[in-house]
Design a protein around this motif. Sequence first.
Motif: not given
Length: 187
Positions: A125, A127, A139, A142, A153, A155, A181
């Motif tokens: 993911v 951001r 978000e 996620e 996931p 991040t 993450t």
Amino acid sequence: MVKFDAQVMRDLHDRIERNLATPSFWSTEVERKDERWLVSPLGMTPGALYTAIVQESPDHLFIITSQKAKQKVGEILTEAGREDLEVSCLILDDPFNGFDEAREKAEEALKEHGPHWILAREVIVNRTGGTTCLGWAVERIEAALRRDLGLEPRTVACIDRRDPEEQRKRPYVRGEVIDITERGEEE
């Protein structure tokens, strides 16, 4: 008085016994596909998505964007040398203030793509990029990956340390990807 078919009951009993004796029937292991998904917002500047694609080499791309910004996808893929990348888009009519729309469409995306994300080796993911609303939608997805699908996931944030004017002039320069993450924390 309850009527039942004795043969149906015997067949059901036999099926239960076979299942009890078959360990694979009770296995909850999911056979993962060797696929990586990138979930990312896309606004009007392509640099963050370009960097995420180049650095992470996903097999599938799920973009949350506007109709106008979606027009940049082909160019971004070409510049990244990834015309082969499978792309799915969640289009927001109002990428600035479409929070209700984003909530609804994120739920739809989870239903449609959730089975693929569950089977993937990794979901990444990003951001970084796009409007506040686009980032908020990312978000939400996620959080749903963690909460509803039980996934973890990875991040990331994509960073370009160059001057903003230079970024606008030459957007297709590989930046940095930083793993942000949060491990072991509930959403």
